[in-house]
Design a protein around this motif. Structure first.
Motif, PDB file in Angstrom:
ATOM      1  N   GLY A  45       0.816  -1.210   0.000  1.00  0.00           N
ATOM      2  CA  GLY A  45       0.000   0.000   0.000  1.00  0.00           C
ATOM      3  C   GLY A  45       0.846   1.254   0.000  1.00  0.00           C
ATOM      4  O   GLY A  45       0.376   2.328  -0.329  1.00  0.00           O
ATOM      5  N   ARG A  46       2.099   1.096   0.365  1.00  0.00           N
ATOM      6  CA  ARG A  46       2.990   2.257   0.404  1.00  0.00           C
ATOM      7  C   ARG A  46       3.997   2.161  -0.746  1.00  0.00           C
ATOM      8  O   ARG A  46       4.642   1.140  -0.927  1.00  0.00           O
ATOM      9  N   LEU A  47       4.092   3.232  -1.495  1.00  0.00           N
ATOM     10  CA  LEU A  47       5.100   3.290  -2.541  1.00  0.00           C
ATOM     11  C   LEU A  47       6.281   4.061  -1.959  1.00  0.00           C
ATOM     12  O   LEU A  47       6.121   5.203  -1.525  1.00  0.00           O
ATOM     13  N   HIS A  48       7.445   3.424  -1.898  1.00  0.00           N
ATOM     14  CA  HIS A  48       8.574   4.170  -1.354  1.00  0.00           C
ATOM     15  C   HIS A  48       9.597   4.487  -2.444  1.00  0.00           C
ATOM     16  O   HIS A  48       9.482   4.036  -3.575  1.00  0.00           O
ATOM     17  N   MET A  49      10.572   5.287  -2.080  1.00  0.00           N
ATOM     18  CA  MET A  49      11.529   5.784  -3.065  1.00  0.00           C
ATOM     19  C   MET A  49      12.319   4.653  -3.730  1.00  0.00           C
ATOM     20  O   MET A  49      12.734   4.779  -4.865  1.00  0.00           O
ATOM     21  N   GLY A  50      12.534   3.578  -2.985  1.00  0.00           N
ATOM     22  CA  GLY A  50      13.223   2.432  -3.588  1.00  0.00           C
ATOM     23  C   GLY A  50      12.439   1.890  -4.772  1.00  0.00           C
ATOM     24  O   GLY A  50      13.007   1.600  -5.828  1.00  0.00           O
ATOM     25  N   HIS A  51      11.107   1.777  -4.617  1.00  0.00           N
ATOM     26  CA  HIS A  51      10.267   1.372  -5.742  1.00  0.00           C
ATOM     27  C   HIS A  51      10.449   2.348  -6.892  1.00  0.00           C
ATOM     28  O   HIS A  51      10.645   1.943  -8.038  1.00  0.00           O
ATOM     29  N   VAL A  52      10.342   3.631  -6.557  1.00  0.00           N
ATOM     30  CA  VAL A  52      10.376   4.652  -7.610  1.00  0.00           C
ATOM     31  C   VAL A  52      11.665   4.541  -8.412  1.00  0.00           C
ATOM     32  O   VAL A  52      11.662   4.535  -9.642  1.00  0.00           O
ATOM     33  N   ARG A  53      12.781   4.384  -7.711  1.00  0.00           N
ATOM     34  CA  ARG A  53      14.059   4.296  -8.428  1.00  0.00           C
ATOM     35  C   ARG A  53      14.052   3.084  -9.359  1.00  0.00           C
ATOM     36  O   ARG A  53      14.458   3.164 -10.518  1.00  0.00           O
ATOM     37  N   ASN A  54      13.570   1.963  -8.843  1.00  0.00           N
ATOM     38  CA  ASN A  54      13.502   0.743  -9.619  1.00  0.00           C
ATOM     39  C   ASN A  54      12.638   0.912 -10.875  1.00  0.00           C
ATOM     40  O   ASN A  54      13.069   0.608 -11.992  1.00  0.00           O
ATOM     41  N   TYR A  55      11.429   1.432 -10.710  1.00  0.00           N
ATOM     42  CA  TYR A  55      10.505   1.504 -11.839  1.00  0.00           C
ATOM     43  C   TYR A  55      10.892   2.593 -12.826  1.00  0.00           C
ATOM     44  O   TYR A  55      10.636   2.463 -14.022  1.00  0.00           O
ATOM     45  N   VAL A  56      11.515   3.659 -12.326  1.00  0.00           N
ATOM     46  CA  VAL A  56      11.949   4.708 -13.241  1.00  0.00           C
ATOM     47  C   VAL A  56      13.072   4.179 -14.152  1.00  0.00           C
ATOM     48  O   VAL A  56      13.066   4.408 -15.358  1.00  0.00           O
ATOM     49  N   LYS A 110      -0.541   5.294  -7.254  1.00  0.00           N
ATOM     50  CA  LYS A 110       0.711   5.987  -6.958  1.00  0.00           C
ATOM     51  C   LYS A 110       1.750   5.751  -8.046  1.00  0.00           C
ATOM     52  O   LYS A 110       2.523   6.646  -8.394  1.00  0.00           O
ATOM     53  N   LEU A 111       1.757   4.540  -8.581  1.00  0.00           N
ATOM     54  CA  LEU A 111       2.700   4.261  -9.676  1.00  0.00           C
ATOM     55  C   LEU A 111       2.361   5.103 -10.895  1.00  0.00           C
ATOM     56  O   LEU A 111       3.244   5.614 -11.582  1.00  0.00           O
ATOM     57  N   ASP A 112       1.069   5.241 -11.145  1.00  0.00           N
ATOM     58  CA  ASP A 112       0.637   5.974 -12.340  1.00  0.00           C
ATOM     59  C   ASP A 112       1.080   7.421 -12.315  1.00  0.00           C
ATOM     60  O   ASP A 112       1.309   8.019 -13.360  1.00  0.00           O
ATOM     61  N   MET A 113       1.214   7.992 -11.139  1.00  0.00           N
ATOM     62  CA  MET A 113       1.599   9.404 -11.095  1.00  0.00           C
ATOM     63  C   MET A 113       3.042   9.610 -11.572  1.00  0.00           C
ATOM     64  O   MET A 113       3.442  10.717 -11.877  1.00  0.00           O
ATOM     65  N   MET A 114       3.837   8.501 -11.667  1.00  0.00           N
ATOM     66  CA  MET A 114       5.211   8.635 -12.132  1.00  0.00           C
ATOM     67  C   MET A 114       5.312   8.672 -13.658  1.00  0.00           C
ATOM     68  O   MET A 114       6.384   8.878 -14.203  1.00  0.00           O
ATOM     69  N   GLY A 115       4.210   8.438 -14.342  1.00  0.00           N
ATOM     70  CA  GLY A 115       4.234   8.474 -15.804  1.00  0.00           C
ATOM     71  C   GLY A 115       4.955   7.298 -16.423  1.00  0.00           C
ATOM     72  O   GLY A 115       5.780   7.449 -17.312  1.00  0.00           O
ATOM     73  N   LEU A 116       4.653   6.105 -15.916  1.00  0.00           N
ATOM     74  CA  LEU A 116       5.347   4.905 -16.389  1.00  0.00           C
ATOM     75  C   LEU A 116       4.616   4.291 -17.582  1.00  0.00           C
ATOM     76  O   LEU A 116       3.389   4.340 -17.665  1.00  0.00           O
ATOM     77  N   LYS A 626       4.920  10.768  -3.164  1.00  0.00           N
ATOM     78  CA  LYS A 626       3.735  11.559  -3.489  1.00  0.00           C
ATOM     79  C   LYS A 626       3.987  13.041  -3.205  1.00  0.00           C
ATOM     80  O   LYS A 626       3.635  13.910  -3.997  1.00  0.00           O
ATOM     81  N   ASP A 627       4.622  13.339  -2.054  1.00  0.00           N
ATOM     82  CA  ASP A 627       4.923  14.732  -1.709  1.00  0.00           C
ATOM     83  C   ASP A 627       5.843  15.362  -2.738  1.00  0.00           C
ATOM     84  O   ASP A 627       5.694  16.527  -3.102  1.00  0.00           O
ATOM     85  N   ILE A 628       6.817  14.577  -3.190  1.00  0.00           N
ATOM     86  CA  ILE A 628       7.776  15.099  -4.157  1.00  0.00           C
ATOM     87  C   ILE A 628       7.108  15.382  -5.493  1.00  0.00           C
ATOM     88  O   ILE A 628       7.320  16.433  -6.103  1.00  0.00           O
ATOM     89  N   VAL A 629       6.262  14.441  -5.926  1.00  0.00           N
ATOM     90  CA  VAL A 629       5.580  14.640  -7.205  1.00  0.00           C
ATOM     91  C   VAL A 629       4.667  15.855  -7.130  1.00  0.00           C
ATOM     92  O   VAL A 629       4.587  16.651  -8.069  1.00  0.00           O
ATOM     93  N   GLU A 630       3.997  16.021  -6.017  1.00  0.00           N
ATOM     94  CA  GLU A 630       3.097  17.177  -5.894  1.00  0.00           C
ATOM     95  C   GLU A 630       3.867  18.496  -5.873  1.00  0.00           C
ATOM     96  O   GLU A 630       3.443  19.474  -6.466  1.00  0.00           O
ATOM     97  N   ALA A 631       5.031  18.500  -5.227  1.00  0.00           N
ATOM     98  CA  ALA A 631       5.781  19.748  -5.090  1.00  0.00           C
ATOM     99  C   ALA A 631       6.626  20.073  -6.322  1.00  0.00           C
ATOM    100  O   ALA A 631       6.803  21.233  -6.671  1.00  0.00           O
ATOM    101  N   TYR A 632       7.152  19.041  -6.967  1.00  0.00           N
ATOM    102  CA  TYR A 632       8.096  19.290  -8.062  1.00  0.00           C
ATOM    103  C   TYR A 632       7.705  18.634  -9.386  1.00  0.00           C
ATOM    104  O   TYR A 632       8.248  18.971 -10.428  1.00  0.00           O
TER     105      TYR A 632
END
Length: 854
Positions: A45-56, A110-116, A626-632
């Motif tokens: 249920g939680r997307l963390h930065m490790g996931h983000v780095r991996n999927y990006v 949450k994954l979708d907000m990364m534009g994958l 999520k905070d990072i995507v919203e802010a930047y």
RNA sequence: GCCCGCUUGAUGGAAUUGGUAGACAUACAGGACUUAAAAUCCUGGGCCUCCGGGCGUGCCGGUUCAAGUCCGGCAGCGGGCACCA
């Protein structure tokens, strides 16, 4: 100063991609395929930065390969069985299925907000019966083929999670998840016969040339192949033999005792009549291995009173001990002790007064003087004191002994592996049910195929110890068609079973009749680029390699190696902070004060800046994507994830870093906006440039294409980002304004935007549109390299005198050696450094360097 | 204990086959714009210097015209395995 409106742009482009179904993938035999996959997540249920780095990282590869013209498969799914769901059920009184599916939805958003570029049409969740029904069928197939079996065995029991753990899940004697000290229990378990492929799994590592060396080494060590001999020793006064395994049969004449494991069958038998032995053995087996790390130094033994006969020399007396350092799980659980040439045996022999007989003489040793002190000699040398082996080398003696053992029927050459079969039974509810029925008469039968899948019951009581399935009032009772009654197997599979074949399921995720449709599998597999954490170097990756072989053996697929390319990315780390009371503080709760000292923002109390560690909830040093995507914006997060740190190393999350990425996004956007005026038409390409500065920019464009392409191919994302920034800087600095210059800038910007596309896709689309294209960047081909433009007009050649750089000269590329030498010797700094001396030698490397040797 | 990896400015890191060490950033300093701040733009820098130059890629030594890169030894940090016969 206008800014890139990232919020509007990102949601607009995500909607466009979705509406046009840009990421839906289909087989297309006319196009080369590329399968890129990131290790699928557990839906916490939680997307963390490790996931983000991996999927990006995976997404960059997917977009890059797509632009290059590949038919790219980039799916996503959920490793959905597992303990956390069950723990949540107990703590929050929510059903594991409900909890899991709600988390999946949450994480998908949450994954979708990364534009994958994920093809959600292929989404799978391993807890779905449509997934695990195939797994159950495959299990039965493997059972028929002898790749699955049931045996009673000592297992690692986690007293907190109330379940069995695989060896791989025991770390330092503790459960990998609970951290509780592991106990030993004897239970009947289902095993996958991974050892059937031990040799093959080891050999095939050689061919995995796109895997990190480190991972291959770890698997190699894990499989642990040793060549040696099995020797059967006669036991005085008994008819049975004591079998040992040794890798040093050459030292057989140095044997001075025998030792067996505390849980060796012979020890168990003797313990029945020997209270002292029973106590000794129990002491050895008690507790996990962690405490033993301390007492490891001490070798302890118990004399059984038995003696073995040396196979080649009846004068050598070999008393049999039960010893704490002999392991039942390796070889035969028994050894012959050769103290002179094995450190453990030496320590044991010194303690119990056994003779130490050197049988290998080091090359430089004096035969009359050589003796063993505190250290066993394990090197090569000449065999002595060994009857028919005397004078041979160690390898020579090994073959000679084995030959004699085989001739006399006392032993055989043997290879043993450290790898053991995979115990896959778990005493848990939230897993795939094992499709087996235990009949009343004690026979064990597979669930009839037409009754598959065996699904989990929904009405389950989670309050109680052990496995809820076992306590269910009705679920486990079954009657077969022929009237025989029995109970279901209530164990479920280790979740590593599901993750051992999910990548194959993605090829045909909705196929009803088979786990993987043949045609789809042969088109898509193997995975071309697999990306994930190095923590799976042994477990998941080895099981998957086994599973493909087992699926091949059962006719489901025709593939040995699932992952042609593997990349293990580093962790995301962050500074940690603690207040005066030692409580962890979140990064958002602290700030530097006017003097630059860190304080808590709430009460201005001083804060200690701790180590940089992996982001974790317990250390409270996480940053929510999520905070990072919203802010930047997502592009800023993506760019930062890929900048600076090489992808295989840890990435330290810093505010300065994210700010830097954000600045670049805006800068790139402004760069394009500022140049739009008077720009040549879309697609224009500059040719036949006269001006040096024009030629220089043109060259830079093509160097960028060459180097960025190469960088993405090797996953050197940090270098690609640097190269793209260099191209931006070059365009910013370019001052040409002629009509030709407007064509050149157009070309440069279009290349820049396309190179940026995989990294910052939303910005890419925005700029591509700004450049008057009515197509999508996602559908645009990768820029084409024209090698003709890579040639430099002039090259700068450094001139060294005696290896020290003293000046540089600029000459047309390809100038001949004599001209270069003349120019070099005339260079001002060179003349000064030579101080009137004559060159003894001049080394000229054309277009690169000159070294004048005095 | 065994195996593997790493060590480059204040910081993250660049540097095909040995060939101009420090690309690209971050932080910092100075300047421009501004009433001011933010944002933006420009400039600077490895260290030392008597301004000739000297010293610099963890430490010691070697090979080479030339070493961050190759070889030998050592140290530190990180990871994996661990009584594996």
């Amino acid at each position: 100063m206008s800014r890139y409106p990232f919020r509007a742009a990102e949601s607009r482009w995500q909607r466009t991609w979705q509406e046009r179904r840009c990421f839906a993938t289909e087989m297309n035999p006319d196009k080369p395929k590329y399968y890129v996959l990131e290790m699928f997540p557990y839906p916490s249920g939680r997307l963390h930065m490790g996931h983000v780095r991996n999927y990006v990282m995976g997404d960059v590869v997917a977009r890059f390969r797509r632009a290059q013209g590949y038919n790219v498969l980039h799916p996503m799914g959920w490793d959905a069985f597992g303990l956390p769901a069950e723990n949540a059920a107990m703590q929050q009184r929510v059903h594991p299925a409900k909890w899991t599916y709600e988390n999946i939805k949450e994480m998908r958003d949450k994954l979708d907000m990364m534009g994958l570029t994920l093809d959600w049409d292929r989404e799978i969740a391993t807890c779905d019966p449509d997934y695990y029904k195939h797994e159950q069928a495959m299990f039965l197939d493997m059972l028929e083929k002898g790749l699955v079996y049931r045996k009673k065995s000592w297992v690692n029991w986690d007293p907190v999670d109330q379940t069995v753990l695989a060896n791989e899940q025991v770390i330092d004697g503790r459960g990998w998840r609970s951290g509780a000290e592991v106990e030993r229990r004897l239970l009947p378990q289902w095993f996958f016969r991974i050892t059937a492929f031990a040799d093959e799994l080891l050999e095939a590592l050689q061919g995995l040339d796109r895997w990190p060396e480190k991972v291959r080494t770890m698997q190699q060590n894990w499989i642990g192949r040793s060549e040696g001999a099995r020797i059967r020793f006669e036991i005085e006064g008994r008819s049975d033999r004591l079998e040992v395994f040794t890798t040093r049969p050459d030292t057989l004449f140095g044997a001075s005792f025998m030792a067996i494991a505390p849980d060796h069958p012979l020890a168990a038998e003797l313990a029945k009549g020997d209270e002292g032995l029973r106590i000794f053995a129990a002491e050895c087996l008690r507790g996990g291995t962690s405490e033993e790390a301390i007492e490891r130094a001490e070798k302890r033994g118990y004399d059984t009173g038995l003696h073995c006969r040396h196979p080649f020399n009846s004068d050598i007396e070999l008393p049999v001990y039960v010893a704490n350092f002999v392991l039942m799980g390796y070889g035969t659980g028994a050894i012959f002790g050769c103290p002179a040439h094995d450190q453990r045996d030496l320590e044991f022999a010194r303690k119990y007064g056994r003779p130490v007989i050197p049988v290998v003489l080091p090359p430089d040793a004096d035969p009359t003087q050589f003796a063993i002190g505190d250290e066993a000699y394990i090197g090569d040398g000449r065999i002595v004191n060994s009857d028919f082996l005397d004078g041979l080398s160690v390898p020579g003696a090994k073959s000679a002994v084995i030959e004699r053992l085989e001739a006399t029927g006392v032993g055989t050459a043997e290879t043993v592996f450290r790898l053991r079969d995979w115990g896959a039974s778990r005493q848990r509810y939230w897993g795939c049910p094992i499709p087996i029925i235990h009949l009343e008469d004690g026979t064990i039968v597979p669930v009839p195929r037409e009754q598959l899948p065996v699904t989990l019951p929904d009405d389950v009581d989670f309050n109680g110890s052990g496995n809820p399935l076992d306590r269910h009032p009705t679920w486990k009772y079954v009657t077969l068609a022929d009237g025989r009654k029995g109970v279901r197997e209530t164990d479920t599979f280790d979740t590593f079973v599901e993750s051992s074949w999910y990548f194959a399921r993605f090829c045909s995720p909705r196929d009803e009749t088979s786990p993987v449709a043949r045609e789809a599998a042969s088109y898509w597999l193997p995975v071309d680029q697999y990306i994930g954490g190095v923590e799976h170097a042994v477990l998941h990756l080895l099981y998957s390699r086994f599973f493909m072989r087992a699926m091949t053996a059962t006719g489901h697929i025709d593939l040995a190696e699932p992952f042609a390319g593997l990349f293990t990315q580093g962790m995301v780390t962050h500074q940690t902070f603690r207040d005066e009371d030692g409580n962890w503080l979140e990064p958002g709760e602290v700030a530097p004060d006017n003097e630059g000292n860190w304080v808590a923002m709430a009460d201005r109390r001083p804060v200690t800046v701790g180590r940089i560690e992996k982001m974790s909830k317990s250390k409270r040093n996480t940053v929510d994507p999520k905070d990072i995507v919203e802010a930047y914006g997502a592009d800023t997060a993506r760019l930062f994830m890929l900048s600076d740190s090489p992808p295989e190393r840890d990435l330290e999350w810093t505010d300065a870093g994210i700010d830097g990425a954000f600045r670049y996004i805006n800068r790139a956007w402004r760069l394009v906006q500022n140049r739009l005026d008077g720009l040549a038409e879309p697609g224009a390409v500059a040719t036949s440039l006269e001006l040096a500065e024009d030629r220089q920019l043109k060259r830079r464009i093509h160097q960028s294409i060459r180097d960025v392409t190469d960088g993405f191919e090797r996953l050197h994302f940090n270098k690609c980002v640097a190269l793209i920034r260099e191209l931006s800087n070059a365009i910013e600095d370019y001052e040409g304004a002629s009509a030709q210059a407007q064509v050149l800038v157009r070309e440069a910007l279009e290349v820049l935007v396309r190179l940026l596309g995989p990294v910052t896709p939303h910005l890419g689309e925005e700029l591509w549109q700004a450049l008057d294209h009515n197509t999508l960047l996602i559908d645009t081909a990768w820029p084409k390299l024209d090698p003709a433009w890579l040639e430099e007009d002039n090259v700068t050649i450094a001139v060294q005198v005696n290896g020290k750089r003293r000046g540089e000269i600029s000459l047309p590329k390809g100038a001949d050696k004599a001209d270069i030498e003349t120019a070099a010797l005339a260079e001002e700094g060179v003349v000064r450094a030579m101080a009137g001396k004559t060159a003894r030698r001049v080394i000229v490397v054309p277009d690169k360097i000159v070294n004048v040797v005095l």
